[in-house]
Write a protein that holds these residues in place. Structure first.
Motif, PDB file in Angstrom:
ATOM      1  N   LEU A  49       1.126  -2.572  -6.391  1.00  0.00           N
ATOM      2  CA  LEU A  49      -0.048  -1.972  -5.756  1.00  0.00           C
ATOM      3  C   LEU A  49      -1.341  -2.621  -6.237  1.00  0.00           C
ATOM      4  N   ASP A  50      -1.322  -3.203  -7.423  1.00  0.00           N
ATOM      5  CA  ASP A  50      -2.529  -3.856  -7.935  1.00  0.00           C
ATOM      6  C   ASP A  50      -2.502  -5.371  -7.718  1.00  0.00           C
ATOM      7  N   ARG A  99       8.159  -2.167   1.828  1.00  0.00           N
ATOM      8  CA  ARG A  99       7.278  -2.423   2.980  1.00  0.00           C
ATOM      9  C   ARG A  99       7.940  -1.996   4.289  1.00  0.00           C
ATOM     10  N   LYS A 100       9.221  -2.289   4.425  1.00  0.00           N
ATOM     11  CA  LYS A 100       9.935  -2.007   5.677  1.00  0.00           C
ATOM     12  C   LYS A 100      10.368  -0.557   5.809  1.00  0.00           C
ATOM     13  N   HIS A 101      10.846   0.027   4.702  1.00  0.00           N
ATOM     14  CA  HIS A 101      11.496   1.342   4.792  1.00  0.00           C
ATOM     15  C   HIS A 101      10.870   2.413   3.906  1.00  0.00           C
ATOM     16  N   ARG A 102       9.777   2.049   3.231  1.00  0.00           N
ATOM     17  CA  ARG A 102       9.079   2.970   2.331  1.00  0.00           C
ATOM     18  C   ARG A 102      10.010   3.452   1.210  1.00  0.00           C
ATOM     19  N   ILE A 103       9.889   4.691   0.781  1.00  0.00           N
ATOM     20  CA  ILE A 103      10.686   5.207  -0.347  1.00  0.00           C
ATOM     21  C   ILE A 103      12.184   5.104  -0.050  1.00  0.00           C
ATOM     22  N   LYS A 104      12.575   5.339   1.183  1.00  0.00           N
ATOM     23  CA  LYS A 104      13.998   5.240   1.551  1.00  0.00           C
ATOM     24  C   LYS A 104      14.555   3.861   1.236  1.00  0.00           C
ATOM     25  N   GLN A 154       0.853  -1.186   0.000  1.00  0.00           N
ATOM     26  CA  GLN A 154       0.000   0.000   0.000  1.00  0.00           C
ATOM     27  C   GLN A 154       0.885   1.231   0.000  1.00  0.00           C
ATOM     28  N   ALA A 155       0.389   2.277  -0.625  1.00  0.00           N
ATOM     29  CA  ALA A 155       1.129   3.535  -0.669  1.00  0.00           C
ATOM     30  C   ALA A 155       0.144   4.678  -0.464  1.00  0.00           C
ATOM     31  N   GLU A 180       5.399  10.309  -5.466  1.00  0.00           N
ATOM     32  CA  GLU A 180       6.848  10.160  -5.550  1.00  0.00           C
ATOM     33  C   GLU A 180       7.233   8.936  -6.383  1.00  0.00           C
ATOM     34  N   LEU A 181       6.525   7.834  -6.217  1.00  0.00           N
ATOM     35  CA  LEU A 181       6.802   6.633  -7.003  1.00  0.00           C
ATOM     36  C   LEU A 181       6.597   6.888  -8.492  1.00  0.00           C
TER      37      LEU A 181
END
Length: 100
Positions: free
Chosen positions: A40-41, A67-72, A9-10, A17-18
Motif C-alpha cells: 500500500l505504501d 488486485r483481481k480478487h481482493r481479500i478472497k 489500494q484498499a 481486515e488485512l
C-alpha cells in the motif's frame, strides 16, 4: 528496462481486515496480508521480498491476486502458482521458528 510496480489500494474495511489477518494466528495468511499492507505504501516488490525474506515472485503473485480478487484472492490458493507460494511461505515460517 525496469518494470513498473502497479499500485495497490484498499478501502477502509479491507484495510481493517488485512490488519486483522496480519496479526492473526495463521502464519501463511499473516504473511500474505503483510505483503499487501506493505504494498500500500508503494514498496517495490524486490525490496518487499528482501524485507519479508521471501521470493519476489511470491510478492508479485499475492499482490496480483489481491488486485483481481481482493481479500478472497488471499484465501484462495488454487491455480496460478498460489499453492507453490503458500508452500514457500509455510517453509519460511517453519525455518524462522526453528531458528528462534
Amino acid at each position: 528496462m525496469s518494470r513498473v510496480n502497479l499500485p495497490i489500494q484498499a478501502g477502509d474495511e479491507e484495510l481493517k481486515e488485512l490488519k486483522r489477518l496480519a496479526n492473526g494466528k495463521n502464519p501463511v495468511m499473516s504473511l500474505k496480508a503483510r505483503i499487501i499492507l506493505n504494498g500500500l505504501d508503494d514498496t517495490m516488490n524486490k525490496d518487499e521480498a528482501v524485507q519479508l525474506d521471501i521470493e519476489k515472485r511470491s510478492v508479485s503473485h499475492w499482490k496480483e491476486s489481491f488486485r483481481k480478487h481482493r481479500i478472497k484472492g488471499l484465501r484462495n490458493s488454487s491455480g496460478g502458482g498460489g499453492q507453490k507460494a503458500d508452500d514457500e511461505i509455510a517453509e519460511i515460517q517453519d525455518s524462522q521458528k526453528a531458528a528462534a
